[in-house]
Motif scaffolding. Structure first.
Motif, PDB file in Angstrom:
ATOM      1  N   ASN A 130      54.211 -23.665  25.766  1.00 26.47           N
ATOM      2  CA  ASN A 130      52.989 -23.997  25.028  1.00 26.47           C
ATOM      3  C   ASN A 130      52.478 -22.807  24.216  1.00 26.47           C
ATOM      4  N   PHE A 131      53.324 -22.262  23.344  1.00 28.37           N
ATOM      5  CA  PHE A 131      52.894 -21.136  22.537  1.00 28.37           C
ATOM      6  C   PHE A 131      51.861 -21.591  21.513  1.00 28.37           C
ATOM      7  N   ALA A 132      50.753 -20.850  21.452  1.00 28.76           N
ATOM      8  CA  ALA A 132      49.691 -21.153  20.494  1.00 28.76           C
ATOM      9  C   ALA A 132      49.176 -19.839  19.923  1.00 28.76           C
ATOM     10  N   LEU A 133      49.258 -19.703  18.614  1.00 23.22           N
ATOM     11  CA  LEU A 133      48.864 -18.461  17.956  1.00 23.22           C
ATOM     12  C   LEU A 133      47.409 -18.094  18.253  1.00 23.22           C
ATOM     13  N   LYS A 134      46.528 -19.094  18.281  1.00 26.90           N
ATOM     14  CA  LYS A 134      45.105 -18.832  18.542  1.00 26.90           C
ATOM     15  C   LYS A 134      44.913 -18.232  19.940  1.00 26.90           C
ATOM     16  N   GLU A 135      45.593 -18.801  20.953  1.00 26.67           N
ATOM     17  CA  GLU A 135      45.490 -18.277  22.323  1.00 26.67           C
ATOM     18  C   GLU A 135      46.049 -16.860  22.401  1.00 26.67           C
ATOM     19  N   ILE A 136      47.188 -16.635  21.741  1.00 24.34           N
ATOM     20  CA  ILE A 136      47.808 -15.305  21.767  1.00 24.34           C
ATOM     21  C   ILE A 136      46.871 -14.278  21.131  1.00 24.34           C
ATOM     22  N   LEU A 137      46.284 -14.624  19.984  1.00 26.15           N
ATOM     23  CA  LEU A 137      45.375 -13.700  19.293  1.00 26.15           C
ATOM     24  C   LEU A 137      44.128 -13.423  20.126  1.00 26.15           C
ATOM     25  N   THR A 138      43.544 -14.476  20.689  1.00 21.40           N
ATOM     26  CA  THR A 138      42.331 -14.296  21.499  1.00 21.40           C
ATOM     27  C   THR A 138      42.626 -13.458  22.737  1.00 21.40           C
TER      28      THR A 138
ATOM     29  N   SER B  70      45.047 -11.371  23.161  1.00 25.30           N
ATOM     30  CA  SER B  70      45.376 -10.011  22.720  1.00 25.30           C
ATOM     31  C   SER B  70      44.113  -9.202  22.453  1.00 25.30           C
ATOM     32  N   MET B  71      43.140  -9.836  21.783  1.00 26.17           N
ATOM     33  CA  MET B  71      41.881  -9.138  21.480  1.00 26.17           C
ATOM     34  C   MET B  71      41.107  -8.806  22.749  1.00 26.17           C
ATOM     35  N   VAL B  72      41.077  -9.755  23.692  1.00 29.07           N
ATOM     36  CA  VAL B  72      40.374  -9.517  24.958  1.00 29.07           C
ATOM     37  C   VAL B  72      41.023  -8.354  25.696  1.00 29.07           C
ATOM     38  N   LEU B  73      42.347  -8.389  25.837  1.00 31.45           N
ATOM     39  CA  LEU B  73      43.059  -7.313  26.543  1.00 31.45           C
ATOM     40  C   LEU B  73      42.908  -5.983  25.820  1.00 31.45           C
ATOM     41  N   PHE B  74      42.949  -6.017  24.488  1.00 31.82           N
ATOM     42  CA  PHE B  74      42.785  -4.793  23.706  1.00 31.82           C
ATOM     43  C   PHE B  74      41.423  -4.161  23.987  1.00 31.82           C
TER      44      PHE B  74
ATOM     45  N   THR C  64      40.583  -9.472  34.097  1.00 40.01           N
ATOM     46  CA  THR C  64      40.719 -10.157  32.816  1.00 40.01           C
ATOM     47  C   THR C  64      41.934 -11.071  32.800  1.00 40.01           C
ATOM     48  N   LEU C  65      43.058 -10.604  33.320  1.00 39.72           N
ATOM     49  CA  LEU C  65      44.282 -11.412  33.329  1.00 39.72           C
ATOM     50  C   LEU C  65      44.066 -12.730  34.063  1.00 39.72           C
ATOM     51  N   LEU C  66      43.451 -12.661  35.236  1.00 40.57           N
ATOM     52  CA  LEU C  66      43.221 -13.904  35.986  1.00 40.57           C
ATOM     53  C   LEU C  66      42.149 -14.772  35.324  1.00 40.57           C
ATOM     54  N   SER C  67      41.188 -14.122  34.701  1.00 44.24           N
ATOM     55  CA  SER C  67      40.161 -14.888  33.981  1.00 44.24           C
ATOM     56  C   SER C  67      40.787 -15.609  32.791  1.00 44.24           C
TER      57      SER C  67
ATOM     58  N   VAL D   3      52.710 -12.864  26.076  1.00 40.46           N
ATOM     59  CA  VAL D   3      52.911 -12.349  24.719  1.00 40.46           C
ATOM     60  C   VAL D   3      51.780 -11.374  24.361  1.00 40.46           C
ATOM     61  N   ALA D   4      50.544 -11.727  24.735  1.00 41.87           N
ATOM     62  CA  ALA D   4      49.399 -10.850  24.472  1.00 41.87           C
ATOM     63  C   ALA D   4      49.542  -9.520  25.207  1.00 41.87           C
ATOM     64  N   VAL D   5      50.021  -9.567  26.457  1.00 42.37           N
ATOM     65  CA  VAL D   5      50.249  -8.341  27.229  1.00 42.37           C
ATOM     66  C   VAL D   5      51.293  -7.477  26.526  1.00 42.37           C
ATOM     67  N   LEU D   6      52.394  -8.089  26.100  1.00 44.21           N
ATOM     68  CA  LEU D   6      53.466  -7.344  25.428  1.00 44.21           C
ATOM     69  C   LEU D   6      52.982  -6.728  24.114  1.00 44.21           C
ATOM     70  N   ILE D   7      52.202  -7.482  23.342  1.00 46.15           N
ATOM     71  CA  ILE D   7      51.644  -6.948  22.088  1.00 46.15           C
ATOM     72  C   ILE D   7      50.782  -5.720  22.392  1.00 46.15           C
TER      73      ILE D   7
END
Length: 191
Positions: free
Chosen positions: A2-10, A12-16, A120-123, A135-139
């Motif tokens: 279920n890859f979704a660009l919006k989820e990956i971007l969000t 990624s920003m949260v983790l960043f 954050t990861l579990l949230s 993917v967000a973690v890897l980015i």
């Protein structure tokens, strides 16, 4: 999948914002000056391993102690909110002692993959598909690796004021994300 660009971007920003590697540049510089060399590759690999492992076993650990993901997400929203307050107001609510050596322990854990990151990861897992979070973690780890490798150049280019402004901007973003996370998960607690 279920890859979704919006989820990956969000995600990624949260983790960043939570990892706040740019805000940690002064700590990284200090460690590098004390010990001479930081093992960027090793620290990045260990941090990504810790984060992905926790993403998968963290929920099992919660179930073992009787806590549901929504409760953890609400608790996580409070942690994120207080982290954001620290970033925006420039205050320290909680600070570990400064590490004495620049080994994997102070850099990979807790600087990169610390308590805030784990929460954050579990949230995020309560809201997003796991593959998007990975993917967000890897980015983020690619970015973290780049910052670890070039921390001196970043410090010279941005200066203290630039780092401070960047930290405050991501603090406000993180605060908004914490409020959204709370609003999304709190109603399930009362059903």
């Amino acid at each position: 999948m279920n890859f979704a660009l919006k989820e990956i971007l969000t995600a990624s920003m949260v983790l960043f914002a939570v990892i706040d590697i740019l805000g940690s540049v002064p700590i990284i510089i200090s460690l590098r000056n004390k010990v001479g060399h930081i093992q960027s590759e090793k620290a990045s690999l260990v941090a990504v391993t810790i984060m992905i492992a926790f993403l998968f076993v963290g929920e099992s650990i919660l179930k073992l102690i009787g806590i549901d993901v929504n409760s953890f997400a609400v608790a996580g929203s409070f942690v994120l909110f207080f982290l954001a307050l620290e970033m925006v107001l420039g205050i320290t609510l909680y600070k570990d002692d400064e590490p004495e050596s620049a080994s994997i322990v102070p850099i990979a854990f807790p600087l990169i993959a610390g308590a805030g990151t784990m929460t954050t990861l579990l949230s995020l897992r309560a809201e997003f598909h796991v593959e998007n979070i990975i993917v967000a973690v890897l980015i983020n780890m690619i970015f973290v690796y780049g910052v670890l490798k070039s921390s001196r150049r970043i410090e010279k280019k941005l200066g203290k004021n630039g780092l401070s402004i960047l930290r405050k901007i991501f603090g406000v973003i993180l605060m908004a994300i914490a409020v959204k996370l709370f609003a999304a998960n709190a109603p399930q607690l009362f059903q």
